[in-house]
Motif scaffolding. Structure first.
Motif, mmCIF file in Angstrom:
data_model
loop_
_atom_site.group_PDB
_atom_site.id
_atom_site.type_symbol
_atom_site.label_atom_id
_atom_site.label_comp_id
_atom_site.label_asym_id
_atom_site.label_seq_id
_atom_site.Cartn_x
_atom_site.Cartn_y
_atom_site.Cartn_z
ATOM 1 N N GLN A 292 27.494 43.033 36.391
ATOM 2 C CA GLN A 292 28.868 43.399 36.737
ATOM 3 C C GLN A 292 28.952 44.850 37.205
ATOM 4 N N GLY B 54 36.703 45.476 32.421
ATOM 5 C CA GLY B 54 36.443 44.047 32.537
ATOM 6 C C GLY B 54 37.046 43.417 33.768
ATOM 7 N N ASN B 55 37.953 44.126 34.434
ATOM 8 C CA ASN B 55 38.585 43.612 35.648
ATOM 9 C C ASN B 55 37.840 44.015 36.913
ATOM 10 N N SER C 237 41.310 39.263 37.930
ATOM 11 C CA SER C 237 41.402 38.756 36.563
ATOM 12 C C SER C 237 40.011 38.669 35.945
ATOM 13 N N GLU C 238 39.935 38.908 34.641
ATOM 14 C CA GLU C 238 38.638 38.986 33.975
ATOM 15 C C GLU C 238 37.811 37.720 34.138
ATOM 16 N N ASN C 239 38.438 36.550 34.064
ATOM 17 C CA ASN C 239 37.650 35.317 34.166
ATOM 18 C C ASN C 239 37.061 35.150 35.563
ATOM 19 N N VAL C 240 37.789 35.612 36.595
ATOM 20 C CA VAL C 240 37.271 35.539 37.958
ATOM 21 C C VAL C 240 36.112 36.515 38.129
ATOM 22 N N ALA D 129 34.141 37.685 35.854
ATOM 23 C CA ALA D 129 32.984 37.185 35.101
ATOM 24 C C ALA D 129 32.257 36.096 35.885
ATOM 25 N N SER D 130 33.031 35.216 36.534
ATOM 26 C CA SER D 130 32.434 34.141 37.321
ATOM 27 C C SER D 130 31.684 34.689 38.529
ATOM 28 N N SER E 224 30.366 37.594 38.750
ATOM 29 C CA SER E 224 29.196 38.314 38.255
ATOM 30 C C SER E 224 28.011 37.364 38.068
#
Length: 488
Positions: free
Chosen positions: A168, A192-193, A349-352, A354-355, A357
């Motif tokens: 990341q 995280g964003n 958004s954090e989930n995006v 993370a994906s 990454s």
């Protein structure tokens, strides 16, 4: 075998060691079937005498081929071509059809055509240039960056700096960058964003690959950036083009399209539309966000030169007013510092993040942690911020001078609007002027002229080019424009 030894020709003055010359030429004889599986080679002593070399040289060549599996050594019996090798075709090597005359130039397997990838690689090596809108590298804080880079290399925590890190991106840069984006662009991010990339192109590739499926539809401007189109097409998406006027994309037309078909993504350069440099008007910004929430399409906001705005404060990005998590915000330091400093970022958004990454990890593993930490230091110390304030003053002066030069020397040949920001002027030329020939003639005069190869314009093509003024000083701009006048 004594006769075959005559086929081995050695050059004792060549850079390649003699034992490797022997091994390579024996390997050719094995591969082309001249000596087949089970063939007994001369003893190392006999071959050494035939080739007039030391016996140890032949021994080393035999050992090398044995280690690779081409030869077998049988104690007390000699050295043989490996019996497990397949028997070559009965045709002699010279009789076999030539399937590929030059495998270095053309592979023996088929390649699927990919016309969308056929784009010119721009390399500027002329003394003068009106590029696509690049910064002046002479203004970049390279000494400060060099010191920060060296500090990272000399750190006592070498493994943390030079070992494997987070795909990341450097946590230090993400934390500092998060604060910077929140302060300057009105975002509300944490580390995280943010995903650190090598530039906008990587951000586009990651988003296209991870978020688009073949057959998805992406809306882009009728005039736009060809590199963005390329990434969407590579992901198998279909493009629908939205008209662009002096206030950006027409959101009314976008709404009509949304009512007729499903959109997965809208790509927009809201601050300074590429290539025309116009800003997306406030009411259209709000409309675009509203449509995104209503029709659930992703907004990919490419803010490629946010830092350079001259008339007033820069407009806040769409991401600053995104309350539904629909915007993926992308930027880089390529225009702020230099194109060769490959540090960019995606915010979402954090989930995006993370994906994305996870995808980034399999194509690049991680970025340059040393460079990322050095950039974090420059941001934390305010060096980049001071550089940008100085650069804005310089580029504003160059913009004014360049527009005056165009008016004075080419008034009857070009028309343009003075841009509120950015590093280029969208310049419409007299239709009688062949822009490709103009660029070629300029090149003969040691001037690189952006020929529009990076632009994507559908429908009635505007006879216009982005002319980047920022990378040239006053004397260079004067020379360029007067020379273009003479050429025209």
């Amino acid at each position: 075998m004594r006769a075959l030894a005559s086929l081995i020709v050695l050059d004792k003055y060549a850079a390649q060691p003699v034992y490797l010359q022997i091994a390579d030429q024996l390997l050719v004889l094995i591969k082309n079937g001249t000596i087949g599986p089970g063939y007994r080679l001369l003893s190392s002593r006999s071959l050494a005498i035939a080739l007039a070399v030391h016996r140890k040289t032949v021994v080393r060549a035999y050992e090398d081929l044995t280690a690779q599996g081409w030869l077998q050594s049988v104690r007390g019996h000699g050295t043989y071509v490996n019996r497990q090798l397949p028997i070559p075709d009965s045709q002699s090597f010279s009789e076999r059809p030539v399937l590929n005359a030059d495998p270095n130039k053309k592979a023996g397997f088929a390649l699927a055509p990919a016309e969308h990838l056929q784009r010119t690689v721009i390399k500027i090596d002329t003394a003068y240039h009106l590029d696509d809108g690049y910064p002046d590298l002479r203004l970049a804080p390279l000494q400060e960056l060099s010191r920060a880079f060296q500090t990272q290399l000399r750190s006592n925590h070498a493994f943390g700096r030079l070992g494997y890190g987070d795909p990341q991106g450097s946590i230090r840069l993400r934390e500092v960058l998060s604060d910077y984006l929140n302060e300057t662009r009105g975002l509300k991010t944490t580390a995280g964003n943010i995903l650190i990339t090598r530039g906008t192109i990587m951000g586009l590739y990651l988003a296209s690959t991870a978020l688009l499926k073949p057959g998805d539809t992406v809306a882009v401007g009728a005039s736009g950036w060809k590199a963005a189109d390329t990434n969407f097409l590579q992901a198998g998406a279909k493009l629908v083009r939205i008209p662009v006027d002096e206030h950006g994309i027409l959101t009314e037309r976008l709404e009509e399209i949304c009512a007729q078909q499903t959109l997965r993504m809208v790509y927009v350069t809201s601050h300074h539309h590429y290539p025309t440099t116009v800003a997306l008007r406030a009411d259209r910004r709000l409309a675009l966000l509203r449509l995104s929430e209503k029709y659930r399409f992703i907004i990919f906001e490419d803010d490629y030169d946010y830092d350079f705005h001259y008339l007033n404060k820069p407009l806040m990005p769409l991401a600053s007013a995104d309350h539904a998590g629909m915007v993926l915000y992308c930027g880089s330091f390529n225009k702020s510092i230099a194109p060769g400093i490959r540090v960019g970022y995606l915010a979402g958004s954090e989930n995006v993040i993370a994906s994305l990454s996870l995808l980034r990890r399999i194509i690049d593993r991680q970025g340059d942690v040393v460079l990322e930490n050095a950039m974090a230091e420059l941001l934390q110390l305010g060096i980049i911020q001071r550089h940008l304030r100085k650069a804005i003053r310089t580029y504003r002066e160059r913009r004014d001078l360049f527009c005056n030069l165009l008016t004075r020397h080419l008034e009857d040949k070009v028309s343009f609007m003075i841009p509120e920001g950015g590093l280029a002027v969208w310049t419409v030329f007299d239709p009688a002027i062949d822009l490709k020939k103009l660029a070629a003639s300029a090149l003969k005069n040691d001037i690189f002229l952006n020929d529009g190869s990076g632009q994507s314009i559908s429908g009635a093509k505007a006879h216009a080019l982005r002319l980047g003024f920022a990378s040239s000083n006053a004397e260079e701009l004067e020379h360029i424009v007067t020379t273009l006048r003479k050429i025209i």
